[in-house]
Design a protein around this motif. Sequence first.
Motif, PDB file in Angstrom:
ATOM      1  N   ARG A 105     -43.733  41.944 -65.558  1.00 29.61           N
ATOM      2  CA  ARG A 105     -43.585  43.282 -66.138  1.00 29.61           C
ATOM      3  C   ARG A 105     -44.557  44.269 -65.480  1.00 29.61           C
ATOM      4  O   ARG A 105     -44.215  45.449 -65.280  1.00 29.61           O
ATOM      5  N   ALA A 118     -43.537  47.678 -63.497  1.00 29.65           N
ATOM      6  CA  ALA A 118     -44.147  48.974 -63.786  1.00 29.65           C
ATOM      7  C   ALA A 118     -44.755  49.580 -62.526  1.00 29.65           C
ATOM      8  O   ALA A 118     -44.669  50.791 -62.297  1.00 29.65           O
ATOM      9  N   ASP A 173     -34.186  45.925 -68.804  1.00 25.91           N
ATOM     10  CA  ASP A 173     -34.172  44.522 -68.360  1.00 25.91           C
ATOM     11  C   ASP A 173     -32.842  44.140 -67.716  1.00 25.91           C
ATOM     12  O   ASP A 173     -32.584  42.953 -67.474  1.00 25.91           O
ATOM     13  N   TYR A 222     -42.862  55.305 -70.102  1.00 21.54           N
ATOM     14  CA  TYR A 222     -42.427  53.918 -69.952  1.00 21.54           C
ATOM     15  C   TYR A 222     -43.493  53.081 -69.241  1.00 21.54           C
ATOM     16  O   TYR A 222     -43.834  51.979 -69.689  1.00 21.54           O
ATOM     17  N   GLU A 266     -45.586  50.016 -70.962  1.00 25.29           N
ATOM     18  CA  GLU A 266     -45.574  48.659 -70.415  1.00 25.29           C
ATOM     19  C   GLU A 266     -46.995  48.153 -70.187  1.00 25.29           C
ATOM     20  O   GLU A 266     -47.307  46.998 -70.482  1.00 25.29           O
TER      21      GLU A 266
END
Length: 582
Positions: A151, A155, A173, A195, A199
């Motif tokens: 993740r 990012a 996803d 976002y 994250e």
Amino acid sequence: MQASMLNFRVMKMKNLYIACIAATLSIGFTGCSKPEDGPLERITEDYAFDSTDKNGRYAEMYLNDIYSVLPDGFNRIDGNFLDAATDDAISSQAGTGIDIFTKGFLSVSNNPDDAWSKNYEGIRKVNFFLNKIDIVPVSDAIKNTWKAEARFLRAMFYFELLKRYGGIPLIADEVLNPDNRTNFSRGSFEECVNYIVSECDAIKDAVQKDPVPSTDYGRISNGSVLALKSRTLLYAASPLYNGGNIGGSAAQQRLQGYASFDKERWNRAAIAANELIAGSAGKFALLSSANFKANQVFLSRRNSEVILAHLGADNKDLETNNGPVGYSNPNLASGRTNPTQNLVDAFPAANGRPISEAASLYNEQDPYSNRDPRLAQTVLFNGAEWLKRPIETFEGGKDKPNNTTRQTTTGYYLRKFLGNFETASQYGNSPHNYPIFRYADILLSYAEARNEYLEAPDASVYQVLYDLRLRAGIAKGNQSGYSFGLKNVLTKEEMRQAIHNERRIELAFEEHRFWDLRRWKMAKDALNQPLTGIKITKGASALSFEKVKVTDIAFADPKMYFYPIPDSEILKNSNLVQNSGW
């Protein structure tokens, strides 16, 4: 995590061949299926996620492969540093891809730094990994750490897109495949920032804590996550995005920044940087002055200043690409990266004062004496020791013979990142790890954001510059009203200029100048000016120095503040709004 990240990152993937690669957001993907038999070199993506692989060997190799998408700034633009597209350097080789930037030729179909496909390929790989990893029977602890690492990488890829294009499609996803050809729309700049930050907040406690074990050095850590959050918020608060929109339609403007200025964004950026700084004890710190002068920030595989680096195998590629040209085999080099006089003049005198204010120390006919020690660590200039002899960049000298096109155009060669070969007979393999995040950058990010938030700089802002200058070898001094070459009382505007210049010299050739000039909305002036070098003439008893114009650099204002979305993507996806001016 049984093997070191270094070994994973530099090894050839002998046992796993990733057969399915996504090139774009809207292109169809070749289907992948698990082979019934055949050599391991032909294993497909799906095979990497095996319910019988109790150690998760192939899944971890797949994750390690995603790390390769992280930024690697060494000679990556057609053989050149990205800094050769700024006022800090010029490529010695004419007609390369970097000229597209320097001549203002960037277009929807011609971009030497087309990061769209690369980063969306990385995002697709992350989503595939997250979609499949639960099949693999490793422990929940390992699995959750791997998920958090993936993740973070996603990012990071989004941030790399954001700083180039503004708001980009956020695909969550979803794993793109032939049966899912959704034409995604671009998220607003604000949505993309939110976002990335969300994250980082979600995974910061799920990744490994710093300092990571030596066997896992190079993997994503808590410090990496906080550094990405800090950089994202620093950019979001900067003039280009923080209400400084460059125009265009309403749809374009929401993609290119916030509608209005909000000073609180600077405060959020300062808080984010300070979160990492406040928790850095025993984890991150500036190197000692001695280790810094010994080039250990960039040559030691692991040190307290590097938060995240793109690890590479030991080699001599940087030296042969960028070293001075006046040596024969085995030390033959291309001299590709030539720092400008513009950059050299940005380095202060040894007392920290600008050379324009240091008449007692700075002599135009002896310009490299009594200077900030970082100059000699960044630039190879005439008289600098290299491979057991002084560099000769005077007219007709060994490193500027004027009988070949492969020589410096400015009178300078790159020193930063190169191994310590001053007294060596020949180049040997050295660690060359591109710093993605390092502690000095976080300190400067804090100082910049804090200064912009306050009406006048406080003690914490001054301290950052004092610490960096002390570490560099600049003395505090005893001149009344000054410390480390800075006035003891600076206005907000004066401190801003000091921070901007400190970033320029401390972070030179780390791919900050290119983006800093854009986010500060200063590229229009800085990148539409003559670039200068030094002409050194050897007389009977002395050298004479003359600053000369080498070339011009061009920046198409305002459209070049953002990259254009590739025309190939616009043609395939009617929902993509192009950036203004393209």
